[in-house]
Design an enzyme around this catalytic site. Structure first.
Site, PDB file in Angstrom:
ATOM      1  CG  LEU A 121       7.274   1.695  -0.969  1.00  0.00           C
ATOM      2  CD1 LEU A 121       8.088   1.581  -2.266  1.00  0.00           C
ATOM      3  CD2 LEU A 121       6.443   0.432  -0.752  1.00  0.00           C
ATOM      4  CG  HIS A 122       8.388   0.198   5.840  1.00  0.00           C
ATOM      5  ND1 HIS A 122       8.651  -1.145   5.925  1.00  0.00           N
ATOM      6  CD2 HIS A 122       7.034   0.318   5.947  1.00  0.00           C
ATOM      7  CE1 HIS A 122       7.523  -1.810   6.107  1.00  0.00           C
ATOM      8  NE2 HIS A 122       6.512  -0.950   6.114  1.00  0.00           N
ATOM      9  CG  MET A 163      -1.911  -1.183   1.173  1.00  0.00           C
ATOM     10  SD  MET A 163      -3.451  -0.875   2.035  1.00  0.00           S
ATOM     11  CE  MET A 163      -2.888  -0.639   3.700  1.00  0.00           C
ATOM     12  N   GLY A 164       2.155   1.091  -0.354  1.00  0.00           N
ATOM     13  CA  GLY A 164       3.030   2.262  -0.441  1.00  0.00           C
ATOM     14  C   GLY A 164       3.523   2.727   0.915  1.00  0.00           C
ATOM     15  CD  GLN A 172      -5.982  -3.740   2.600  1.00  0.00           C
ATOM     16  OE1 GLN A 172      -5.874  -4.174   1.458  1.00  0.00           O
ATOM     17  NE2 GLN A 172      -4.992  -3.859   3.481  1.00  0.00           N
ATOM     18  CG  HIS A 216       6.959  -1.966   1.890  1.00  0.00           C
ATOM     19  ND1 HIS A 216       6.803  -0.789   2.579  1.00  0.00           N
ATOM     20  CD2 HIS A 216       5.785  -2.628   2.021  1.00  0.00           C
ATOM     21  CE1 HIS A 216       5.584  -0.726   3.086  1.00  0.00           C
ATOM     22  NE2 HIS A 216       4.949  -1.835   2.773  1.00  0.00           N
ATOM     23  CE  LYS A 247       4.013  -4.721  11.320  1.00  0.00           C
ATOM     24  NZ  LYS A 247       2.826  -4.416  10.584  1.00  0.00           N
ATOM     25  CG  ASP A 248       0.829  -7.412   7.686  1.00  0.00           C
ATOM     26  OD1 ASP A 248       0.079  -6.698   8.351  1.00  0.00           O
ATOM     27  OD2 ASP A 248       1.854  -6.972   7.125  1.00  0.00           O
ATOM     28  CB  VAL A 252      12.453  -5.701   7.939  1.00  0.00           C
ATOM     29  CG1 VAL A 252      13.568  -4.679   8.075  1.00  0.00           C
ATOM     30  CG2 VAL A 252      12.782  -6.690   6.830  1.00  0.00           C
TER      31      VAL A 252
HETATM   32  P1  AMP Z   1       1.544  -2.959   3.456  1.00  0.00           P
HETATM   33  O1  AMP Z   1       2.070  -1.926   2.530  1.00  0.00           O
HETATM   34  O2  AMP Z   1       1.601  -2.577   4.893  1.00  0.00           O
HETATM   35  O3  AMP Z   1       0.201  -3.498   3.022  1.00  0.00           O
HETATM   36  O4  AMP Z   1       2.539  -4.187   3.338  1.00  0.00           O
HETATM   37  C1  AMP Z   1       2.868  -4.751   2.101  1.00  0.00           C
HETATM   38  C2  AMP Z   1       3.643  -6.032   2.323  1.00  0.00           C
HETATM   39  O5  AMP Z   1       4.827  -5.743   3.061  1.00  0.00           O
HETATM   40  C3  AMP Z   1       2.852  -7.067   3.152  1.00  0.00           C
HETATM   41  O6  AMP Z   1       3.083  -8.348   2.624  1.00  0.00           O
HETATM   42  C4  AMP Z   1       3.431  -6.910   4.516  1.00  0.00           C
HETATM   43  O7  AMP Z   1       3.338  -8.070   5.310  1.00  0.00           O
HETATM   44  C5  AMP Z   1       4.894  -6.596   4.187  1.00  0.00           C
HETATM   45  N1  AMP Z   1       5.541  -5.918   5.322  1.00  0.00           N
HETATM   46  C6  AMP Z   1       5.085  -4.830   5.988  1.00  0.00           C
HETATM   47  N2  AMP Z   1       5.915  -4.534   7.015  1.00  0.00           N
HETATM   48  C7  AMP Z   1       6.904  -5.460   6.987  1.00  0.00           C
HETATM   49  C8  AMP Z   1       8.060  -5.698   7.790  1.00  0.00           C
HETATM   50  N3  AMP Z   1       8.368  -4.925   8.829  1.00  0.00           N
HETATM   51  N4  AMP Z   1       8.852  -6.742   7.475  1.00  0.00           N
HETATM   52  C9  AMP Z   1       8.557  -7.547   6.420  1.00  0.00           C
HETATM   53  N5  AMP Z   1       7.486  -7.378   5.631  1.00  0.00           N
HETATM   54  C10 AMP Z   1       6.668  -6.355   5.898  1.00  0.00           C
END
Ligand code: AMP
Length: 275
Positions: free
Chosen positions: A24-25, A21-22, A52, A28, A138-139, A165
């Protein structure tokens, strides 16, 4: 995107999808780095999926900064960034719903959340036709739900679950960490530290669940949503102010747990000897 993917497939390229969902860190970026090991072509999708978010959640204020995101990924040589304005037409009336794995924990607290996730991921799968799709541990529940959806709907896709991470203070990286004020971030550190300490403690599994609940309830300004053991992980969700954070850790079987198991085994073998 579909035309492009069809061409890539015809030319024999394998495709990895990293849906996000952008905002980014490092979490991602680790998924993108891992994706490179598994396919010729990487597609990063950035889409803040409205379905969601439950009513009253943070859909409107969710951080969106495509320019910053593009800058962050530019050294990684990602092949495609798929950032659609919307994935739903006005008369869209079809959903994908998983009805078992999605029921507890986050699914119980965030009504409709996982149906939003499975619907959008299913759309992204159909658009990008990946061979491999990467999701973060993480999720953890999201990974379980997607795994089930892939199996149930016969998607010819291999799901890779990448490790969590964390930042230098042990806090699981999340786009929502941006919401935290400095005082609140300190509580996020306490959340992560307690989870780590309890998960690796010598307590039994039930003892760990109880101890983490007790410890988190003692942190002022932190509201506990749930602590649960799921398979070999200790999972928790909390609110710090208005920010909802989730995290999980693998459980190391504690000495006490090992001792109890050993004792149970001894009692059992004693019983069978008597027989
Ligand atoms: P999001 O942008 O939060 O929907 O996350 C996108 C993808 O990145 C999902 O598969 C998350 O589980 C993964 N993600 C988010 N935070 C982390 C993290 N700290 N370490 C590893 N994967 C992550």
């Amino acid at each position: 995107m579909q035309n492009e993917v069809n061409r890539l497939k015809r030319e024999g390229f394998s495709i990895a999808l990293v849906p996000t969902m952008g905002a980014l860190h490092g979490g991602h970026l680790s998924l993108l780095a891992e994706a490179k090991k598994h396919a010729h072509v990487i597609i990063l999708s950035i889409y803040v999926n409205p379905t969601q978010f439950a009513p009253g959640e943070d859909f409107k204020r969710y951080p969106r900064n495509l320019t910053k995101d593009i800058k962050l990924i530019s050294p990684m040589e990602i092949n495609y960034l798929f950032a659609p304005r919307t994935l739903y037409s006005k008369n869209s009336s079809t959903e994908v719903q998983e009805t078992e794995v999605s029921q507890g924990r986050c699914g119980k607290k965030r009504k409709g959340h996982f149906t939003g996730v499975t619907t959008v991921v299913s759309k992204l799968f159909n658009i990008t036709q990946p061979d491999v799709a990467l999701f973060g541990q993480k999720d953890a529940q999201q990974c379980d739900v997607i795994e089930r959806m892939i199996q149930d709907l016969h998607y010819p896709i291999r799901m890779i679950r990448a490790p969590i991470v964390r930042d230098g203070n042990g806090v699981a990286m999340s786009s929502r960490n941006q919401y935290l004020r400095p005082g609140e971030y300190k509580k996020a550190i306490q959340f992560a530290t307690n989870l780590r300490e309890v998960a690796s403690s010598d307590l039994t599994v039930q003892g760990k669940v109880q101890a983490l609940k007790r410890r988190l309830k003692e942190i002022p300004g932190l509201r506990l949503e749930y602590v649960e053991r799921v398979n070999k992980t200790l999972c928790a969700a909390v609110y710090i102010g208005k920010t909802r954070l989730i995290d999980n850790r693998f459980i190391r079987p504690g000495k006490k747990a090992k001792k109890t198991k050993k004792m149970e085994k001894n009692v059992k073998s004693g019983e069978s000897k008597k027989k």
